[in-house]
Scaffold this motif. Structure first.
Motif, PDB file in Angstrom:
ATOM      1  N   ALA A   1      73.820  -6.289 131.742  1.00 23.65           N
ATOM      2  CA  ALA A   1      74.872  -6.058 130.751  1.00 23.65           C
ATOM      3  C   ALA A   1      75.067  -7.264 129.835  1.00 23.65           C
ATOM      4  CB  ALA A   1      76.184  -5.717 131.459  1.00 23.65           C
ATOM      5  N   TRP A   2      74.680  -8.452 130.281  1.00 24.85           N
ATOM      6  CA  TRP A   2      74.876  -9.652 129.464  1.00 24.85           C
ATOM      7  C   TRP A   2      73.735  -9.876 128.467  1.00 24.85           C
ATOM      8  CZ3 TRP A   2      71.072 -13.254 130.608  1.00 24.85           C
ATOM      9  CH2 TRP A   2      70.452 -13.127 131.853  1.00 24.85           C
TER      10      TRP A   2
ATOM     11  N   VAL B   1      67.913 -10.625 124.155  1.00 26.35           N
ATOM     12  CA  VAL B   1      68.602 -11.895 123.962  1.00 26.35           C
ATOM     13  C   VAL B   1      69.949 -11.837 124.663  1.00 26.35           C
ATOM     14  CG1 VAL B   1      67.455 -12.433 121.781  1.00 26.35           C
ATOM     15  CG2 VAL B   1      69.579 -11.126 121.763  1.00 26.35           C
ATOM     16  N   GLN B   2      70.518 -13.009 124.898  1.00 24.13           N
ATOM     17  CA  GLN B   2      71.825 -13.061 125.553  1.00 24.13           C
ATOM     18  C   GLN B   2      72.907 -12.634 124.568  1.00 24.13           C
ATOM     19  OE1 GLN B   2      72.601 -16.740 127.605  1.00 24.13           O
ATOM     20  NE2 GLN B   2      70.471 -16.895 128.316  1.00 24.13           N
ATOM     21  N   THR B   3      73.819 -11.806 125.027  1.00 27.48           N
ATOM     22  CA  THR B   3      74.899 -11.327 124.175  1.00 27.48           C
ATOM     23  C   THR B   3      75.781 -12.477 123.720  1.00 27.48           C
ATOM     24  OG1 THR B   3      74.882  -9.227 125.353  1.00 27.48           O
ATOM     25  CG2 THR B   3      76.824  -9.703 124.032  1.00 27.48           C
ATOM     26  N   ALA B   4      76.087 -13.414 124.606  1.00 27.24           N
ATOM     27  CA  ALA B   4      76.970 -14.534 124.282  1.00 27.24           C
ATOM     28  C   ALA B   4      76.340 -15.489 123.277  1.00 27.24           C
ATOM     29  CB  ALA B   4      77.347 -15.288 125.552  1.00 27.24           C
TER      30      ALA B   4
ATOM     31  N   CYS C   1      66.947 -13.515 126.920  1.00 29.25           N
ATOM     32  CA  CYS C   1      67.491 -12.953 128.141  1.00 29.25           C
ATOM     33  C   CYS C   1      66.317 -12.747 129.089  1.00 29.25           C
ATOM     34  CB  CYS C   1      68.173 -11.621 127.845  1.00 29.25           C
ATOM     35  SG  CYS C   1      68.779 -10.804 129.314  1.00 29.25           S
ATOM     36  N   THR C   2      66.355 -13.409 130.218  1.00 30.65           N
ATOM     37  CA  THR C   2      65.284 -13.276 131.196  1.00 30.65           C
ATOM     38  C   THR C   2      65.883 -12.745 132.490  1.00 30.65           C
ATOM     39  OG1 THR C   2      65.577 -15.621 131.673  1.00 30.65           O
ATOM     40  CG2 THR C   2      63.768 -15.044 130.220  1.00 30.65           C
ATOM     41  N   PRO C   3      65.953 -11.432 132.641  1.00 27.34           N
ATOM     42  CA  PRO C   3      66.613 -10.820 133.789  1.00 27.34           C
ATOM     43  C   PRO C   3      66.004 -11.205 135.134  1.00 27.34           C
ATOM     44  CG  PRO C   3      66.041  -9.166 132.148  1.00 27.34           C
ATOM     45  CD  PRO C   3      65.440 -10.460 131.713  1.00 27.34           C
ATOM     46  N   ASP C   4      64.721 -11.604 135.168  1.00 25.97           N
ATOM     47  CA  ASP C   4      64.083 -11.951 136.428  1.00 25.97           C
ATOM     48  C   ASP C   4      64.545 -13.303 136.954  1.00 25.97           C
ATOM     49  OD1 ASP C   4      62.710  -9.599 136.269  1.00 25.97           O
ATOM     50  OD2 ASP C   4      60.914 -10.501 135.407  1.00 25.97           O
ATOM     51  N   GLU C   5      65.039 -14.153 136.063  1.00 31.95           N
ATOM     52  CA  GLU C   5      65.480 -15.479 136.484  1.00 31.95           C
ATOM     53  C   GLU C   5      66.957 -15.451 136.826  1.00 31.95           C
ATOM     54  OE1 GLU C   5      64.313 -18.366 133.606  1.00 31.95           O
ATOM     55  OE2 GLU C   5      62.262 -17.622 133.526  1.00 31.95           O
TER      56      GLU C   5
ATOM     57  N   LYS D   1      72.647 -16.645 134.012  1.00 32.82           N
ATOM     58  CA  LYS D   1      73.837 -15.808 133.870  1.00 32.82           C
ATOM     59  C   LYS D   1      74.372 -15.952 132.446  1.00 32.82           C
ATOM     60  CE  LYS D   1      74.620 -14.881 138.373  1.00 32.82           C
ATOM     61  NZ  LYS D   1      73.539 -14.088 138.861  1.00 32.82           N
ATOM     62  N   ASP D   2      75.201 -15.046 132.056  1.00 33.75           N
ATOM     63  CA  ASP D   2      75.872 -15.127 130.772  1.00 33.75           C
ATOM     64  C   ASP D   2      76.681 -16.426 130.760  1.00 33.75           C
ATOM     65  OD1 ASP D   2      77.496 -14.851 128.563  1.00 33.75           O
ATOM     66  OD2 ASP D   2      77.964 -12.750 128.949  1.00 33.75           O
ATOM     67  N   PRO D   3      76.489 -17.295 129.743  1.00 31.26           N
ATOM     68  CA  PRO D   3      77.221 -18.575 129.708  1.00 31.26           C
ATOM     69  C   PRO D   3      78.734 -18.415 129.806  1.00 31.26           C
ATOM     70  CG  PRO D   3      75.525 -18.524 128.018  1.00 31.26           C
ATOM     71  CD  PRO D   3      75.576 -17.145 128.629  1.00 31.26           C
TER      72      PRO D   3
END
Length: 127
Positions: free
Chosen positions: A82-83, A98-101, A107-111, A114-116
């Motif tokens: 979701a982030w 990419v990260q929403t924030a 955005c690397t979901p495997d790593e 977290k959302d900053p």
């Protein structure tokens, strides 16, 4: 009148085939048809069956005289945290997460990234 209607049906059938087969390496995700659209893009006129790529990564096909059909050419991810959000570059049609924030960050979901904004909240709770 019947001959004219048969001609239009043949053009529509051909248009459907063209739209279905012109998706390139990515399968079309969504298609649109505009019966009032002209076969003109960025000042260039197109003939029946000719295709072009618009600014939104849609491949369009001239179906003169019945209109223009366009299909997406990019496959958008559907299963991601979701982030993250999907970004499509207009010129290259390259898709990335990419990260929403902070859309500058990938955005690397495997790593374990977290959302900053969540990290700052956790620091406030711990502190």
């Amino acid at each position: 009148m019947k001959m004219e209607l048969a001609g239009v049906n043949w053009v529509l059938a051909a248009a459907g085939l063209l739209l279905w087969t012109t998706g390139g390496s990515a399968a079309p995700m969504e298609c649109h048809f505009n019966s009032r659209a002209l076969c003109v893009f960025e000042g260039r006129h197109y003939s029946l069956g000719e295709t072009w790529m618009d600014n939104m990564c849609m491949q369009c096909t001239c179906l003169h005289p019945v209109g223009v059909g366009c299909c997406e050419t990019v496959q958008r991810p559907v299963d991601f945290p979701a982030w993250c959000k999907v970004r499509v570059e207009q010129v290259t049609c390259k898709v990335s997460l990419v990260q929403t924030a902070d859309p500058r960050l990938p955005c690397t979901p495997d790593e374990d990234i977290k959302d900053p904004s969540h990290g700052s909240l956790q620091q406030q709770l711990d502190g």
